[in-house]
Motif scaffolding. Structure first.
Motif, PDB file in Angstrom:
ATOM      1  N   GLN A 241     100.574  21.131  38.994  1.00 36.63           N
ATOM      2  CA  GLN A 241     100.421  21.833  37.714  1.00 36.63           C
ATOM      3  C   GLN A 241      99.619  20.985  36.730  1.00 36.63           C
ATOM      4  O   GLN A 241      98.756  21.499  36.008  1.00 36.63           O
ATOM      5  CB  GLN A 241     101.798  22.159  37.125  1.00 36.63           C
ATOM      6  N   MET A 242      99.901  19.687  36.691  1.00 31.77           N
ATOM      7  CA  MET A 242      99.179  18.787  35.795  1.00 31.77           C
ATOM      8  C   MET A 242      97.699  18.711  36.151  1.00 31.77           C
ATOM      9  O   MET A 242      96.835  18.740  35.261  1.00 31.77           O
ATOM     10  CB  MET A 242      99.787  17.386  35.866  1.00 31.77           C
ATOM     11  N   ALA A 243      97.410  18.640  37.436  1.00 30.71           N
ATOM     12  CA  ALA A 243      96.025  18.449  37.864  1.00 30.71           C
ATOM     13  C   ALA A 243      95.237  19.756  37.866  1.00 30.71           C
ATOM     14  O   ALA A 243      94.270  19.919  37.110  1.00 30.71           O
ATOM     15  CB  ALA A 243      95.997  17.821  39.261  1.00 30.71           C
ATOM     16  N   ALA A 244      95.656  20.685  38.705  1.00 32.99           N
ATOM     17  CA  ALA A 244      94.892  21.916  38.883  1.00 32.99           C
ATOM     18  C   ALA A 244      95.046  22.876  37.710  1.00 32.99           C
ATOM     19  O   ALA A 244      94.061  23.456  37.234  1.00 32.99           O
ATOM     20  CB  ALA A 244      95.312  22.599  40.181  1.00 32.99           C
ATOM     21  N   SER A 269      92.956  28.868  24.434  1.00 35.86           N
ATOM     22  CA  SER A 269      92.546  30.268  24.579  1.00 35.86           C
ATOM     23  C   SER A 269      93.371  30.992  25.635  1.00 35.86           C
ATOM     24  O   SER A 269      93.969  30.366  26.522  1.00 35.86           O
ATOM     25  CB  SER A 269      91.065  30.351  24.962  1.00 35.86           C
ATOM     26  N   VAL A 270      93.363  32.306  25.530  1.00 38.71           N
ATOM     27  CA  VAL A 270      94.044  33.138  26.526  1.00 38.71           C
ATOM     28  C   VAL A 270      93.388  32.944  27.889  1.00 38.71           C
ATOM     29  O   VAL A 270      94.067  32.841  28.920  1.00 38.71           O
ATOM     30  CB  VAL A 270      94.002  34.625  26.114  1.00 38.71           C
ATOM     31  N   ALA A 271      92.053  32.881  27.895  1.00 36.97           N
ATOM     32  CA  ALA A 271      91.328  32.685  29.155  1.00 36.97           C
ATOM     33  C   ALA A 271      91.745  31.370  29.808  1.00 36.97           C
ATOM     34  O   ALA A 271      91.941  31.300  31.033  1.00 36.97           O
ATOM     35  CB  ALA A 271      89.824  32.687  28.894  1.00 36.97           C
ATOM     36  N   GLY A 272      91.890  30.317  29.001  1.00 35.37           N
ATOM     37  CA  GLY A 272      92.315  29.030  29.541  1.00 35.37           C
ATOM     38  C   GLY A 272      93.728  29.075  30.095  1.00 35.37           C
ATOM     39  O   GLY A 272      94.006  28.506  31.153  1.00 35.37           O
ATOM     40  N   SER A 273      94.614  29.789  29.404  1.00 35.18           N
ATOM     41  CA  SER A 273      96.003  29.897  29.864  1.00 35.18           C
ATOM     42  C   SER A 273      96.099  30.674  31.168  1.00 35.18           C
ATOM     43  O   SER A 273      96.860  30.311  32.070  1.00 35.18           O
ATOM     44  CB  SER A 273      96.868  30.562  28.785  1.00 35.18           C
ATOM     45  N   VAL A 274      95.313  31.736  31.279  1.00 30.64           N
ATOM     46  CA  VAL A 274      95.289  32.513  32.524  1.00 30.64           C
ATOM     47  C   VAL A 274      94.772  31.641  33.663  1.00 30.64           C
ATOM     48  O   VAL A 274      95.299  31.674  34.787  1.00 30.64           O
ATOM     49  CB  VAL A 274      94.419  33.776  32.361  1.00 30.64           C
ATOM     50  N   ALA A 275      93.724  30.859  33.382  1.00 29.17           N
ATOM     51  CA  ALA A 275      93.182  29.961  34.401  1.00 29.17           C
ATOM     52  C   ALA A 275      94.210  28.904  34.798  1.00 29.17           C
ATOM     53  O   ALA A 275      94.295  28.518  35.971  1.00 29.17           O
ATOM     54  CB  ALA A 275      91.914  29.296  33.874  1.00 29.17           C
ATOM     55  N   PHE A 276      94.981  28.432  33.825  1.00 26.62           N
ATOM     56  CA  PHE A 276      96.039  27.460  34.116  1.00 26.62           C
ATOM     57  C   PHE A 276      97.029  28.041  35.123  1.00 26.62           C
ATOM     58  O   PHE A 276      97.357  27.400  36.128  1.00 26.62           O
ATOM     59  CB  PHE A 276      96.770  27.086  32.824  1.00 26.62           C
ATOM     60  N   ALA A 278      96.646  30.550  37.169  1.00 26.63           N
ATOM     61  CA  ALA A 278      96.007  30.810  38.467  1.00 26.63           C
ATOM     62  C   ALA A 278      95.823  29.521  39.256  1.00 26.63           C
ATOM     63  O   ALA A 278      96.159  29.446  40.456  1.00 26.63           O
ATOM     64  CB  ALA A 278      94.665  31.505  38.252  1.00 26.63           C
ATOM     65  N   GLY A 279      95.285  28.488  38.602  1.00 25.11           N
ATOM     66  CA  GLY A 279      95.050  27.225  39.293  1.00 25.11           C
ATOM     67  C   GLY A 279      96.328  26.526  39.700  1.00 25.11           C
ATOM     68  O   GLY A 279      96.451  26.047  40.833  1.00 25.11           O
ATOM     69  N   GLY A 280      97.297  26.486  38.783  1.00 30.62           N
ATOM     70  CA  GLY A 280      98.565  25.841  39.100  1.00 30.62           C
ATOM     71  C   GLY A 280      99.293  26.548  40.226  1.00 30.62           C
ATOM     72  O   GLY A 280      99.845  25.903  41.128  1.00 30.62           O
TER      73      GLY A 280
END
Length: 351
Positions: A241-244, A269-276, A278-280
């Motif tokens: 979670q920390m990395a990806a 941003s909302v876009a950044g949170s969604v990416a978080f 997804a990546g995590g």
């Protein structure tokens, strides 16, 4: 012959313990039987016993020739958060070397792989192919998962985690040295640090940045290795979670987040949170699958530990970690892994 006899007695003592536990909770029996192949590793995961040592003593009364103490038969490591039970990695002997030699080789290979990863993205940034800020975050996203992915190649020795931890510990020493020397040069008027490592991981090229987020990131890796070795999902998911998650949030947020900023946190941003999320979720899922397939993590038999149940847990952890990342109380490399570790321990029943 004497060594074989003691080994057989030890196995009989362990088998007796497992069978006695199976009477208490039969659905735990298959997992504990598989764990019994590794006498020096933890066997317990919420078996519902008030006195585990008493069960061990009972088994020793059945097999007095085992010559083992109760603590030898049933010995959890680092308490309840340490592991769900590990039978050893299927790939711990893939190199055909002894435990010590194997772990040295894997640690060296890990260091080499990390260096190649760093140099590749650094070269692209130097040639102008990639924005240095994006390059830095890609390094952030991939370094820790790459490090974790090689854990199953270490031996089943109790010292394996120490060899693995040596990789981030050496990096910590390099970061401290580069950061302190660079700060000294900057104070003397020599301008931004010329240290290659500092330039690769810092936003501005200033050495003091090496002593901030990058250093904390590496300390988290070392702590996860020593305290939450490969038998536990806690450290693995927290680091993922920390990395990806955090890394991808920054990459996507920079490019697509200007029009979707959170009202209460303007720089997120909302876009950044969604990416978080997804990546995590993706990297945590891949790593958990890999550690289960390699035999490192043994989850108890339960409907909630099937593919669907694990996916829901990981999604909840990713959403929770993304929410914590929005709270500006400390460095994300501290708050995100701590929150992820707590959520993982709660949802996977590690405490």
């Amino acid at each position: 012959m004497g060594g074989r006899g003691r080994g057989a007695s030890r196995s009989l003592g362990l088998l007796a313990s497992v069978l006695l536990l199976g009477v208490v909770e039969g659905d735990e029996l298959p997992r504990l039987l598989s764990a019994g192949a590794a006498p020096g590793l933890p066997l317990f995961y919420r078996v519902g016993l008030s006195d585990q040592t008493g069960i061990a003593k009972a088994s020793l009364q059945l097999f007095p020739q085992a010559e083992l103490s109760a603590s030898d038969v049933l010995s959890p490591t680092f308490g309840a958060l340490a592991t769900l039970g590990e039978a050893g990695s299927r790939y711990s002997e893939v190199l055909g070397l002894g435990p010590g030699a194997n772990d040295v080789v894997v640690a060296m290979a890990t260091t080499g792989a990390a260096l190649l990863w760093l140099r590749f993205w650094q070269t692209l940034a130097a040639k102008g192919v990639l924005d240095p800020k994006i390059s830095r975050k890609i390094i952030h996203c991939g370094s820790a998962p790459l490090f974790l992915a090689l854990w199953p190649l270490y031996s089943d020795s109790q010292m394996a985690r120490i060899f693995a931890a040596a990789v981030p510990l050496v990096q910590i020493a390099k970061l401290v040295q580069a950061g302190l020397s660079g700060v000294r040069d900057e104070r003397e008027g020599d301008g931004p640090s010329t240290n290659t490592l500092v330039k690769a991981i810092s936003r501005t090229g200033k050495a003091k940045e090496a002593l901030g987020g990058p250093l904390i990131y590496t300390i988290v890796l070392a702590a996860a290795t020593i305290l939450q070795w490969r038998g536990s999902p806690v450290g693995i998911i927290a680091v993922a979670q920390m990395a990806a998650g955090d890394g991808l949030a920054d990459i996507v947020g920079r490019k697509y987040g200007k029009s979707s900023q959170w009202s209460f946190v303007p720089d997120k941003s909302v876009a950044g949170s969604v990416a978080f999320v997804a990546g995590g979720f993706l990297v945590s899922s891949l790593l958990l699958w890999w550690f289960i397939q390699s035999g490192c993590i043994l989850l108890p038999s339960s409907p909630t530990n099937g593919a669907g149940g694990c996916a829901l847990k990981l999604l909840a952890i990713s959403i929770g970690a993304a929410a914590v990342e929005l709270i500006p109380i400390a460095d994300d490399n501290i708050t995100v892994p701590l929150a992820s570790a707590l959520l993982t321990a709660l949802l996977f029943g590690c405490m």
